[in-house]
Design an enzyme around this catalytic site. Structure first.
Site, mmCIF file in Angstrom:
data_model
loop_
_atom_site.group_PDB
_atom_site.id
_atom_site.type_symbol
_atom_site.label_atom_id
_atom_site.label_comp_id
_atom_site.label_asym_id
_atom_site.label_seq_id
_atom_site.Cartn_x
_atom_site.Cartn_y
_atom_site.Cartn_z
ATOM 1 N N PRO A 85 0.806 -1.223 0.000
ATOM 2 C CG PRO A 85 0.065 -0.947 2.190
ATOM 3 C CD PRO A 85 0.800 -1.897 1.297
ATOM 4 C CE1 TYR A 92 0.489 7.593 -5.538
ATOM 5 C CE2 TYR A 92 -1.347 7.235 -4.038
ATOM 6 C CZ TYR A 92 -0.298 6.738 -4.778
ATOM 7 O OH TYR A 92 -0.035 5.395 -4.767
ATOM 8 C CE1 TYR A 137 -5.028 10.126 -11.609
ATOM 9 C CE2 TYR A 137 -4.737 11.029 -9.410
ATOM 10 C CZ TYR A 137 -4.241 10.324 -10.494
ATOM 11 O OH TYR A 137 -2.970 9.817 -10.427
ATOM 12 C CB CYS A 175 -1.879 30.754 -16.314
ATOM 13 S SG CYS A 175 -2.632 31.794 -17.535
ATOM 14 C CD GLU A 176 -3.291 24.663 -17.558
ATOM 15 O OE1 GLU A 176 -4.297 24.122 -18.041
ATOM 16 O OE2 GLU A 176 -2.147 24.493 -17.979
HETATM 17 C C1 LIG Z 1 2.981 -1.307 -8.311
HETATM 18 C C2 LIG Z 1 2.257 -0.502 -7.297
HETATM 19 N N1 LIG Z 1 2.210 -0.926 -6.036
HETATM 20 C C3 LIG Z 1 1.571 -0.219 -5.084
HETATM 21 C C4 LIG Z 1 0.930 0.973 -5.362
HETATM 22 C C5 LIG Z 1 0.275 1.719 -4.245
HETATM 23 O O1 LIG Z 1 -1.082 1.908 -4.422
HETATM 24 P P1 LIG Z 1 -1.937 2.674 -3.331
HETATM 25 O O2 LIG Z 1 -1.276 3.967 -3.082
HETATM 26 O O3 LIG Z 1 -3.287 2.840 -3.939
HETATM 27 O O4 LIG Z 1 -1.989 1.819 -2.108
HETATM 28 C C6 LIG Z 1 0.945 1.456 -6.667
HETATM 29 C C7 LIG Z 1 0.255 2.702 -6.992
HETATM 30 O O5 LIG Z 1 0.086 3.109 -8.095
HETATM 31 C C8 LIG Z 1 1.644 0.706 -7.668
HETATM 32 O O6 LIG Z 1 1.684 1.142 -8.927
#
Ligand SMILES: Cc1ncc(COP(=O)(O)O)c(C=O)c1O
Length: 415
Positions: A272, A372, A314, A343-344
């Site tokens: 994760p 993220y 997204y 500027c968008e």
């Molecule tokens: C290969 C891989 N593992 C793990 C993750 C982690 O996903 P998340 O942040 O949804 O837990 C990602 C996210 O894009 C990924 O590409």
């Protein structure tokens, strides 16, 4: 509507205004107590079998936060040479790093091999390339279990419409390619996509991956990927957290089935990213203008799409809280759109929301910004990326990354 900031005592001994005046805005603020509690939840997910959580550092690669993840017992996965370098710098030993790249050069693979980091290959061509640089070596392969899931089509990474992984019908060719280079496939991994609150697609993918695992010789590990969701509507809609307890039971039952059928116990892993740091991060910005254009009210802030890309990229939702006179306000709600300084026209953080009255000088707090967020920030419009501050366990703030300087931005020019 309950304030998340107040309920969690998010700022510790500081206040939003004190942080804004000391470190400036925009500013990423993290809370160590929340982060450690989420990391503990992840590291203790499966207790019945040998189990490891790889933190997926693309979600947040702040060096200081990586060290906290290491302290909490997590391993990590990397997507690039840069991420591997950062993990080594943070103190992760090579055996705690898993390189899960997509379409990389031989040089990037070589970096992993030379540092004893295990690599997962996600196509026959990449496996073939790996075999030429590391004949007789060991590796993992990323498989597509045929099921994807995620909050947006752009983050679904398994199933029919994806560039990732090796599919069931390619396995014979994959085994032949591995044999050609005398490669030993010691692990398999998958990642079906990012952010699911309903565990069923993930559990279905576990069933499929475990079926594919039966086609391999005894494996050292099986990695099921990440994707655990975070309730981004917790303030606005009282959305409940991902139910790990019931998930864990169902997950474990599937592992039981595999162990019985396969007759051995591999190391199980998940990877994760979002869950680890998302709720422990808030993005703080200042309102510099309030205006009405053709009946639409806008609050103009310094949180541009270069600081937080998710809403623009997204259409993602982040709950927002407003601070007026250094207190969370709920007064005089009205519909308003919160925008940035880029500027968008798509530079929107929160579109047409019912929020407390916002005035120039207020602070906007974007919740669930720890994953993220900074990791996807850029210098678009030649803006400096913001600083990151951690509210430590004793409640005091600590600068864990300074904001970009102009010198940082101009360093690469050779004139
Ligand atoms: C290969 C891989 N593992 C793990 C993750 C982690 O996903 P998340 O942040 O949804 O837990 C990602 C996210 O894009 C990924 O590409």
């Amino acid at each position: 509507m309950r304030s998340y900031l107040e309920a969690t005592d998010f700022w510790g001994s500081a206040s939003a205004e004190a942080l804004a005046s000391e470190f400036g805005t925009p500013l990423y603020v993290y809370n160590e107590r929340i982060i450690r509690s989420n990391l503990k939840r992840l590291s203790g997910l499966i207790t019945k079998y040998p189990y490891v959580t790889n933190y997926s550092i693309k979600a947040n690669s702040n060096l200081y936060l990586l060290q906290i993840a290491l302290e909490e017992g997590l391993s990590a996965d990397a997507m690039s040479e840069g991420e591997m370098r950062l993990l080594l710098k943070a103190g992760f030993p090579p055996e705690k790093i898993f390189f899960v790249p997509n379409n990389v050069s031989a040089d990037e693979m070589k970096f992993a091999v030379e540092h004893n980091i295990i690599v997962s290959l996600d196509s026959i061509d990449q496996l073939d390339l790996f075999g030429t640089i590391n004949p007789g070596g060991k590796c993992s392969v990323r498989l597509n279990p045929g099921v994807g899931a995620g909050h947006h089509e752009k983050v679904v990474t398994a199933g029919k419409n994806t560039k990732f992984a090796i599919t069931d019908d390619q396995l014979d060719e994959m085994f032949a390619t591995a044999a050609k280079h005398d490669l030993r496939i010691v692990g398999i991994n998958q990642h079906i996509g990012s952010l699911f609150m309903d565990p069923e697609p993930f559990l279905k993918s576990v069933v499929n991956l475990l079926e594919m695992a039966m086609k391999f010789d005894k494996l050292d590990f099986i990695d099921f990927g990440g994707g655990y969701g975070v309730p981004y509507h917790k303030v606005s809609e009282d959305e409940q957290p991902f139910d790990f307890d019931s998930f864990e039971k169902k997950f474990e039952a599937l592992l039981d089935g595999f162990v019985e059928k396969a007759g051995y116990v591999p190391l199980f892993k998940t990877e994760p990213g979002r869950y680890a740091f998302c709720e422990g991060g808030v993005l703080l910005g200042r309102v510099h203008a309030v205006k009405t254009n053709a009946d639409r009210k806008f609050a103009g802030t310094d949180i541009g799409m270069n600081v937080l890309a998710r809403p623009t990229l997204y259409g993602s939702w982040h709950d927002v809280e407003i601070i007026h006179d250094n207190k969370v306000t709920t007064d005089d709600p009205e519909v308003i759109t919160i925008v940035g300084n880029i500027c968008e026209s798509g530079d929107i953080i929160a579109k047409e929301r019912l929020l407390p009255k916002i005035t120039t000088g207020d602070l906007v707090c974007v919740l669930d910004a720890g994953a993220y967020g900074y990791a996807m920030a850029s210098s678009y419009n030649v803006r400096r990326r913001p600083a990151e501050v951690l509210i430590q366990l004793d409640g005091t703030p600590k600068l864990i990354r300074r904001a970009d300087t102009w010198e940082d931005l101009f360093r690469g020019f050779e004139i």
